[in-house]
Structures are given as C-alpha cells and as structure tokens.
Design an enzyme around this catalytic site. Structure first.
Site, PDB file in Angstrom:
ATOM      1  N   GLY A 216       4.346  -7.587 -10.051  1.00 25.10           N
ATOM      2  CA  GLY A 216       5.736  -7.310 -10.389  1.00 25.10           C
ATOM      3  C   GLY A 216       6.000  -7.440 -11.877  1.00 25.10           C
ATOM      4  O   GLY A 216       5.150  -7.088 -12.714  1.00 25.10           O
ATOM      5  N   SER A 217       7.154  -7.972 -12.219  1.00 25.88           N
ATOM      6  CA  SER A 217       7.576  -7.968 -13.624  1.00 25.88           C
ATOM      7  C   SER A 217       6.806  -8.913 -14.532  1.00 25.88           C
ATOM      8  O   SER A 217       6.976  -8.856 -15.750  1.00 25.88           O
ATOM      9  CB  SER A 217       9.072  -8.295 -13.699  1.00 25.88           C
ATOM     10  OG  SER A 217       9.833  -7.234 -13.145  1.00 25.88           O
TER      11      SER A 217
END
Length: 487
Positions: A216-217
């Site tokens: 993810g981020s």
C-alpha cells in the site's frame, strides 16, 4: 594350481573386491545421505542425545536442552515459545527443524567446523559433545512491546537497528508453540504438526519474513525516492492531485481515502502529497516515472531478493516482468498496489535505509556464537547491501516522513520529546472484498535514528473496514520505538 582351485580363488577375490567397494561406498560416498535419512535411527539417537546449545536473548535462554527420562537423553524446551517462534523455529523428532534451529544447527549441535578443536578434545577425553550458544540481536523489551501491542490481531512487526541491520524485534501472529512439536511423544508431536499445517491461518509461516502482501502507501516512499533521484523532482515540486484518477487505458477511477480531495486546486507539492498520503498524486507520479525507474529503485532497496538472516526469507517483488507492465499497472504500483508485494522485513529495511543516509544494511538476527567455554567462535559483522539513494534524497525523505507524523496521516505515532519519521499504508488485497491490510513504517529519533520499524495488521485488525494505518498500525510502531529508546 588345478582348475577348481583357480576358480575358487577368483570367486573369493571378486567377493573381497565387492566387499571392499561396497564398504568404501557406504562409508565415504553415501555417508551424508545415510546420515540424513530420516529412517536412520542411529543418526536420530546421536542428534537428540547431544546437549544442544541454547538460543539466547539478552542473556536469557529462550531455547535450551533439558535432560529427558527416555532413550533420547535431551528434549528441547522453549521459554516464551510463542513469542520467539518466528525466530527460533522448532526442533522436533517428527517435523525436523526450522528458523534458527535449522540455520545454526551445526553450531547448536556442536558439529560445526569452527568447533574442531573442541571436537578433538571430546574425542580424546571421551567427553560428551556440547552445543554452542547462539546469541540473538533481539531486544527483549522491544519484542515484548511488539507482541503486546499487536494483541490478538493477525499481522507482523519487525524492528531494525538502521546503522547495522540488527533485527531488534520480530513478531508474527498467529503463531505456534514450539514445545508442542519438541515433545518426544511422537503421536502428540505429529498431531500438533498436522493441526498447524491444516490451520487456514498458517501459523507456521512467519508473516514477518515468509509471506508477502501489498505494501500500500508505504511504497510511496520508494515512488518518492525514484522521483527525487531522477533529478526532475524536489519536495516542493508541484504535482497533479485530482479528486479521482482514471487509470490509463481503462475506465477505472481511483480515488483518495474516504473519497476526499487532496487539494481544491487539484495540485500540491510532492511533500504535501506524501504528508497526507494522496493517492491520485502518486498514481500520476508512478506512471510518469515508468516501470524501469520504479523497478530499479525498488531493487536498490532490496526488492527482488530474499535474505539469509540467517534463515531464508521470501523475496519482495515489484513485478514479475516489469517490461510487460501496462501503464495502468505502473500507475497502481506508485501507491503500492497491483503487482507490488512485500514482507514487513523489507518495508522495515526501506525505512532503515532512509534513516541510515541511503545505505541499505543487510539484516541479521545472530549476534555471536559461543562454545561451551563461552569463547566467541563466530560473530556477525554488519555489512552493506549497497546504496539505495543519495544522502540528500534520504534527508529529503526524512523531512517528508517527519511531516507525516507531525501533522499528516501518522500523528498517532508521535512520542513526546522524540521526533518520529513515518509513513502510513492501507492496502487492498485479493478481490477487494475483505477489509484492507494496514501498515505503518518509520524510524526514530529522526535526527539520530536508533530503530526502524514496520507494522502490518491484516484486514484492519479489530477495526476491520474502518481501519487505517494511522489508527491501527502506527500506535503499535510507537510502542516498539519507545521500548527501544527507553531500554
């Protein structure tokens, strides 16, 4: 000599040569195979009849051999077995070995080449062999803090010392109790092993090192690193940040967390995009940088390679074939989705490299090995895996990560009196029907890094679909950082 005598002599000579060849073959060429054959009872008696060395954390044995009232002489015993299982592994009559028990078996069993003097002395004196003590790099307080903070949630925590690569903590849940496998009751041990193998949560696999998930981020750190290293971007470079982003060549719109807009103007600086973790900005940035630059930057941090710590770890991956990625796939990679997968160990290494001025240190969990006389026979020296980014880029990323914790998506990682650098992550996985995995990675103190950490909580933990990396994973990282700094 008559014909009958000559024939008898020839037969005897052939039999003698056959016996000589077969004995030589068994004792020399086939020795290793026969010794390692699980049906070889003599090998098992010799192996389990040895006073195997302890595995030690902060001066206390977390795995040791204790006398047993059976034909095996010794049984392996694990103190806080579930806590340290991802590191120690198990030592079992039924299921063999794993983890440190396997990787350092020769030292633990006292049969390593480095112990040849002691082995000769044992042979001459008739003394029973003793295994060596394997001392881990783990900080017991950090390990406990990670265990307690993760609670009953599925996931993993890894903490590293940025300047050396020492593993300070490694927790994975759900886990297992190595004592259940170490019992000499083979029926019970076999039942326990089969139950673990058939458990859908796969407790035998360390989520810290053996399985990979979309980061993810947290991967935006690598995307930003690639941008800064290109020379075309700086932290104050204005980038596009629309409310939604249509993936190139598709009709798929990707928005920001909660459907929010990053900036009313549709533009913002790269530093601000990192601070609030703006998806649309990093989708555009990933596509602009391209697969080659993104993959190259990921590989410099360690993606694409596993590690021996000393047990083997899974390799994190940018994409199986970057040359064949569509533009949409490259765009998704900019926010750590699509084909990007990582272990928590690798995510921790990204933060550790930034904390270490851009240099990636090889991770390791064994500090020293001592013989029965407590003399050091082996000591791990820190080694570099190369430079991932320049010192300038590392400094810029550090400032951006500090802003994430000070007034961005990771404020729950704040520690009074300590400047923490970090990055949150929320990752869709599978068919997107389950709650997202949530991440946090970071290091502290930002101006004198002592610990880098990565936290993964699967499917949002106790908060499920409403979870974010900031709400769930960041507080866990905070607890581990505090344990290291207060130690």
């Amino acid at each position: 000599m008559n014909t009958t005598t000559r024939r008898l002599a020839s037969i005897v000579m052939v039999m003698f040569l056959t016996l000589l060849v077969s004995t030589t073959w068994i004792q020399f060429f086939a020795a290793d195979r026969l010794n390692s054959d699980p049906r070889n009872a003599r090998a098992l008696y010799a192996q389990f009849g040895t006073d195997r060395g302890p595995i030690v954390v902060d001066g206390e044995a977390v795995a040791s051999s204790v006398p047993s009232d059976d034909e095996w002489n010794y049984q392996r015993e694990y103190e806080r077995g579930r806590l340290y299982a991802p590191l120690t592994g198990y030592y079992s009559l039924v299921s063999g070995t794993s983890g440190i028990e396997r990787a350092e078996n020769d030292f633990l069993a006292g049969s390593a080449d480095a112990l040849w003097v002691e082995r000769v002395q044992n042979l001459l004196t008739g003394s029973d062999p003793q295994g060596s003590a394997v001392e881990l790099t783990v900080d017991a307080a950090a390990q406990e803090a990670a265990w307690d903070a993760l609670g009953d949630q599925r996931g993993a925590v890894v903490a590293l010392e940025p300047s050396t690569g020492k593993i300070l903590a490694m927790v994975s849940k759900p886990t297992f109790n190595p004592n259940d496998l170490a019992t000499h009751n083979t029926g019970e041990a076999n039942e326990a092993y089969l139950n673990l193998l058939n458990d859908e949560n796969q407790p035998l696999l360390s989520r810290a090192t053996a399985t990979t998930q979309p980061p993810g981020s947290t991967f935006k750190l690598i995307t930003a690193a690639a941008a800064l290293e290109s020379g075309d971007y700086a932290p104050d470079t204005v980038v596009d940040a629309p409310s939604t982003y249509t993936l190139t060549g598709t009709r798929t719109d990707v928005g920001n967390f909660g459907g929010t807009s990053c900036a009313s103007s549709g533009q913002m600086t790269l530093a601000d995009a990192m601070r609030i973790s703006c998806n649309t900005a990093f989708l555009d940035l990933g596509g602009d940088l391209g697969a080659e630059a993104m993959n190259e930057q990921a590989e410099k941090f360690g993606f694409g390679s596993g590690y021996d710590v000393p047990f083997s770890t899974a390799a994190s991956q940018y994409d199986p074939d970057p040359d064949e990625m569509s533009t949409a796939q490259v765009e998704l990679s900019g926010i750590g989705q699509g084909s990007v997968t990582s272990t928590p160990l690798q995510v921790a290494m990204v933060s550790a490299a930034i904390a270490n001025g851009g240099e990636v240190m090889a991770p390791y969990s064994v500090d020293t090995i001592r013989d029965a006389e407590l003399q050091v026979v082996s000591e791990t020296r820190p080694s570099s895996n190369g430079r991932a980014i320049s010192e300038e880029t590392a400094s810029q990323l550090t400032d951006m990560m500090v802003s994430v914790v000070e007034d961005g998506s990771g404020t729950t990682a704040q520690i009074p009196g300590v400047t923490v650098a970090g990055k949150t992550g929320t990752a869709q996985h599978g068919d997107n029907s389950a709650p997202p995995h949530v991440w946090f990675t970071g290091f502290a103190p930002a101006d004198d890094p002592q610990v880098a950490v990565a936290v993964l909580v699967e499917e949002g933990g106790t908060l499920g679909g409403s979870a974010t990396g900031g709400r769930v994973a960041a507080p866990i990282a905070k607890a581990v950082i505090e344990a290291v700094l207060n130690g």
